[in-house]
Design a protein around this motif. Structure first.
Motif, PDB file in Angstrom:
ATOM      1  N   ALA A  50       0.844  -1.198   0.000  1.00  0.00           N
ATOM      2  CA  ALA A  50       0.000   0.000   0.000  1.00  0.00           C
ATOM      3  C   ALA A  50       0.878   1.247   0.000  1.00  0.00           C
ATOM      4  CB  ALA A  50      -0.913   0.000   1.223  1.00  0.00           C
ATOM      5  N   VAL A  51       0.526   2.213  -0.849  1.00  0.00           N
ATOM      6  CA  VAL A  51       1.253   3.476  -0.919  1.00  0.00           C
ATOM      7  C   VAL A  51       0.237   4.607  -0.730  1.00  0.00           C
ATOM      8  CG1 VAL A  51       2.915   4.872  -2.218  1.00  0.00           C
ATOM      9  CG2 VAL A  51       2.809   2.385  -2.592  1.00  0.00           C
ATOM     10  N   PRO A  52      -0.190   4.870   0.517  1.00  0.00           N
ATOM     11  CA  PRO A  52      -1.219   5.890   0.753  1.00  0.00           C
ATOM     12  C   PRO A  52      -0.648   7.294   0.643  1.00  0.00           C
ATOM     13  CG  PRO A  52      -0.465   4.995   2.832  1.00  0.00           C
ATOM     14  CD  PRO A  52       0.246   4.209   1.762  1.00  0.00           C
ATOM     15  N   SER A  53      -1.523   8.251   0.351  1.00  0.00           N
ATOM     16  CA  SER A  53      -1.119   9.652   0.277  1.00  0.00           C
ATOM     17  C   SER A  53      -2.292  10.540   0.626  1.00  0.00           C
ATOM     18  CB  SER A  53      -0.571   9.984  -1.118  1.00  0.00           C
ATOM     19  OG  SER A  53      -1.490   9.620  -2.132  1.00  0.00           O
ATOM     20  N   ASP A  54      -2.028  11.833   0.720  1.00  0.00           N
ATOM     21  CA  ASP A  54      -3.038  12.801   1.113  1.00  0.00           C
ATOM     22  C   ASP A  54      -4.049  12.999  -0.009  1.00  0.00           C
ATOM     23  OD1 ASP A  54      -3.820  15.007   3.125  1.00  0.00           O
ATOM     24  OD2 ASP A  54      -3.720  16.078   1.218  1.00  0.00           O
ATOM     25  N   ASN A  55      -5.221  13.495   0.360  1.00  0.00           N
ATOM     26  CA  ASN A  55      -6.311  13.638  -0.598  1.00  0.00           C
ATOM     27  C   ASN A  55      -6.038  14.665  -1.688  1.00  0.00           C
ATOM     28  OD1 ASN A  55      -8.840  12.817  -1.500  1.00  0.00           O
ATOM     29  ND2 ASN A  55      -9.886  14.494  -0.472  1.00  0.00           N
ATOM     30  N   ARG A  56      -5.105  15.590  -1.472  1.00  0.00           N
ATOM     31  CA  ARG A  56      -4.848  16.632  -2.460  1.00  0.00           C
ATOM     32  C   ARG A  56      -3.556  16.393  -3.242  1.00  0.00           C
ATOM     33  NH1 ARG A  56      -6.856  22.506  -0.144  1.00  0.00           N
ATOM     34  NH2 ARG A  56      -8.894  21.825   0.618  1.00  0.00           N
ATOM     35  N   GLU A  57      -3.122  15.164  -3.334  1.00  0.00           N
ATOM     36  CA  GLU A  57      -1.880  14.842  -4.036  1.00  0.00           C
ATOM     37  C   GLU A  57      -2.156  13.980  -5.269  1.00  0.00           C
ATOM     38  OE1 GLU A  57       0.713  13.051  -1.169  1.00  0.00           O
ATOM     39  OE2 GLU A  57       0.711  14.817   0.136  1.00  0.00           O
ATOM     40  N   GLU A  58      -3.262  14.274  -5.950  1.00  0.00           N
ATOM     41  CA  GLU A  58      -3.719  13.394  -7.021  1.00  0.00           C
ATOM     42  C   GLU A  58      -2.704  13.224  -8.144  1.00  0.00           C
ATOM     43  OE1 GLU A  58      -5.585  15.773  -5.706  1.00  0.00           O
ATOM     44  OE2 GLU A  58      -7.569  14.973  -5.175  1.00  0.00           O
TER      45      GLU A  58
END
Length: 253
Positions: A50-58
């Motif tokens: 899994a490589v999660p990121s912030d919602n505004r880093e599309e």
């Protein structure tokens, strides 16, 4: 060497609303990029990364996934709902359009999903039974003036309207303004369907007249469907009311 990038939607929140095609893509993928709450919906194996990121880093997220796919990996980009509706499919396409030439050679598979709009509509009846549109009230990626123009035009043309991203801590006033615009154009008794967290533990569903809807009672997990002049409520003893918009439109409708 070129790999595969799946762009999948996890639906509105319930595991039962992840499509079979999306489940197959999840099983086939080794790496998963996406907003952390969406990735957490998946039951990944210890071997899957899994490589999660912030919602505004599309866009950054899309570029990272594409770069990994070009190395020969099978990668999944994870969205909520449907990835093509205010979600990651457009960001991936934009990254391909503006990015490295080799990104155009990957196998890109966009898997459709169930949106919050469709889940809300299904729970309450058929408020989208006639022509409709979806408008995001987030002005992070487009000017508020454009959103106002679209709301006014859609309401004036008789579309049912689904509002996405209605309100948040960083955008507390937009929904109130949108309701003001609707009340200038539509009758006060216009039916508004309200679905809160409809995909998570089935959430809650209800309806109010446009004149009764208060922005402060709505949160980010809520989908609003604004009916048109034809939208009706069927009251049912001992059963939830049904809201629907007939398929027919009068000649001068």
């Amino acid at each position: 060497m070129s790999g595969t990038l799946y762009v999948i939607g996890t639906g509105p929140g319930s595991p039962e609303q992840i499509t079979l095609e999306a489940q197959a893509a999840i099983a086939a993928s080794s790496h998963f990029f996406g907003y952390k709450p969406y990735i957490e919906r998946l039951n990944l194996t210890p071997e899957q990364v899994a490589v999660p990121s912030d919602n505004r880093e599309e866009l950054d997220r899309a570029r990272a996934a594409l770069a990994l796919a070009t190395e020969g990996n099978t990668v999944a980009m994870v969205s909520g709902g449907d990835p093509g509706v205010f979600a990651m499919a457009a960001a991936v396409c934009e990254a391909i359009d503006t990015g490295a030439p080799e990104w155009r050679g990957i196998e890109l598979i966009i898997v459709p999903g169930v949106t919050a709009m469709l889940a809300t509509a299904a729970r309450i009846g058929a408020p989208l039974g006639n022509d409709f549109c979806a408008i995001s009230l987030s002005d992070n990626l487009k000017p508020w003036a454009i959103i106002e123009k679209r709301i006014r035009a859609a309401a004036g043309a008789g579309f049912a309207i689904a509002f996405y991203n209605p309100i948040s801590k960083s955008r507390p006033w937009q929904l109130g303004k949108a309701l003001e615009i609707l009340r200038e154009v539509l009758p006060s008794e216009t039916v508004v369907s309200i679905g809160r967290g409809v995909g998570v533990h089935r959430g809650s569903i209800g309806h109010q007249a446009l004149s009764e809807v208060k922005a402060e009672t709505i949160d980010m997990s809520t989908c609003l469907i604004i009916g048109n002049a034809l939208t009706r409520v069927i009251e049912r003893p001992e059963k939830p009311d049904l809201v629907y918009t007939p398929r027919w439109v009068p000649e001068h409708g």
